[in-house]
Enzyme design. Structure first.
Site, PDB file in Angstrom:
ATOM      1  N   HIS A 103       0.294 -11.958   1.101  1.00 39.91           N
ATOM      2  CA  HIS A 103      -0.774 -11.148   0.481  1.00 39.91           C
ATOM      3  C   HIS A 103      -1.599 -11.958  -0.534  1.00 39.91           C
ATOM      4  O   HIS A 103      -2.801 -11.823  -0.624  1.00 39.91           O
ATOM      5  CB  HIS A 103      -0.148  -9.907  -0.168  1.00 39.91           C
ATOM      6  CG  HIS A 103      -1.062  -8.730  -0.227  1.00 39.91           C
ATOM      7  ND1 HIS A 103      -0.638  -7.436  -0.130  1.00 39.91           N
ATOM      8  CD2 HIS A 103      -2.408  -8.635  -0.374  1.00 39.91           C
ATOM      9  CE1 HIS A 103      -1.667  -6.603  -0.214  1.00 39.91           C
ATOM     10  NE2 HIS A 103      -2.747  -7.321  -0.369  1.00 39.91           N
ATOM     11  N   TYR A 154       0.825  -1.199   0.000  1.00 39.58           N
ATOM     12  CA  TYR A 154       0.000   0.000   0.000  1.00 39.58           C
ATOM     13  C   TYR A 154       0.869   1.263   0.000  1.00 39.58           C
ATOM     14  O   TYR A 154       1.657   1.491   0.914  1.00 39.58           O
ATOM     15  CB  TYR A 154      -0.957   0.017   1.198  1.00 39.58           C
ATOM     16  CG  TYR A 154      -1.886  -1.189   1.279  1.00 39.58           C
ATOM     17  CD1 TYR A 154      -2.149  -1.984   0.159  1.00 39.58           C
ATOM     18  CD2 TYR A 154      -2.504  -1.541   2.468  1.00 39.58           C
ATOM     19  CE1 TYR A 154      -2.990  -3.085   0.234  1.00 39.58           C
ATOM     20  CE2 TYR A 154      -3.358  -2.641   2.552  1.00 39.58           C
ATOM     21  CZ  TYR A 154      -3.589  -3.410   1.423  1.00 39.58           C
ATOM     22  OH  TYR A 154      -4.418  -4.502   1.497  1.00 39.58           O
TER      23      TYR A 154
END
Ligand code: NAP
Length: 291
Positions: free
Chosen positions: A125, A67
């Protein structure tokens, strides 16, 4: 009463928590951070939004090295400064960093950006080129070194979870973070009940459908009935499930407050029936949807 319950009760916060299979208790409603840390001029507001969420008892923060290219972890680091111990911190490693040595190096970088010495829950992830066995070896070493308290996965479908369970130490996985909201209910068929049975916490990401859900007329009607916002209803709907943690992202203070209201909403059988008609549950197994 556990320390977390005591802490929330002292602050007058609602006490919705999920018990993890490692005995740790975590808040059921947390804070997402995707798209935070992407623009310098928004950082101050993002830090304040996270701090407001923490003040309201949303004491779990989900972030990732992906992010904002690490920027979101820096925002989180600023938001938790001075209050690290009261926060359950989740971050994620990129699949291309998920070799045994790669997770060690990536985790150190994340710890530096987060300005802390440990991550409570570290997730893969999504699946990539490294074998699960190698990634888990790296995670287990990080846990022994005290850099992470637990590990889990994200975007793992039923077959991925079955494969994980067969890998050495795969049973140590405590969470699977997946897409789940009113408009994406596929996991209810098998993945969610499987995880609940195995005491694996499901973290519901994009629980507001990235805000696209919120204009729905039926959702609006249920919201009016409860004098709450559509967002609070969408979150309360996810929160009705056991062993599920919900992580809406909000950079806007008014949004954070509306989302926290979800803890005060209890949907009744009529509400659930109306929502089922507008957002039908799955009728067969389907591949896991992901963003
Ligand atoms: P989301 O939480 O469903 O929606 C975020 C969007 O909704 C933002 O645009 C936000 O605007 C808006 N919003 C928030 N509260 C609102 C409210 N009360 N009323 C109106 N709009 C509102 O989507 P998401 O960010 O994709 O998912 C949540 C978190 O899950 C992420 O931030 C991330 O931490 C995690 N995630 C994980 C994965 C994965 O692969 N593991 C994938 C996606 C997401 P403002 O920001 O302007 O307030």
């Amino acid at each position: 009463m556990s320390p977390l319950y005591r802490f929330l009760a002292m602050r007058g916060c609602d006490m919705r928590t999920v018990m993890l299979k490692n005995g740790r208790e975590v808040p059921a409603l947390g804070l997402g951070t995707w798209h935070m840390g992407e623009q310098g001029r928004s950082r101050g507001a993002e830090v304040k939004a996270l701090q407001l969420g923490l003040d309201l008892g949303l004491l779990l923060i989900d972030t990732a090295e992906m992010y904002g290219d690490g920027g979101a972890e820096e925002v989180v680091g600023d938001a938790i400064a001075g209050r690290r111990d009261g926060v359950y911190l989740v971050s994620k490693v990129y699949p291309h960093n998920a070799s045994k040595m790669g997770v060690k190096v990536a985790c150190e970088r994340s710890l530096t950006r987060l300005k802390t010495d440990r991550i409570d829950l570290y997730l893969l992830h999504w699946r990539g080129q490294y074998s699960l066995a190698e990634t888990i070896e790296g995670f287990e070493q990080l846990q022994r070194d005290g850099k992470i308290s637990a590990w889990g996965v994200s975007n793992f479908d039923v077959s991925d979870m079955a494969e994980l369970a067969r890998v050495t130490d795969g049973a140590a996985c405590i969470s699977n973070q997946v897409l789940y909201h009113l408009g994406e209910r596929g996991i209810e068929w098998k993945l969610l009940p499987d995880c609940q049975k195995a005491k694996i916490m499901v973290m519901a990401y994009s629980p507001l459908g990235q805000a696209e859900l919120l204009d729905n007329e039926t959702l609006g009607q249920v919201a009016d009935k409860h004098r709450a916002s559509p967002a609070a209803i969408a979150l309360a709907w996810v929160l009705r499930q056991s062993r599920v943690v919900v992580i809406p992202k909000a950079s806007n203070a008014a949004h954070v407050k509306e989302n926290a209201r979800a803890l005060e909403v209890t949907l009744d059988a009529d509400d659930l029936a109306v929502l089922d008609a507008a957002f039908p549950p799955p009728r067969r197994q389907q591949p896991l949807a992901m963003l």
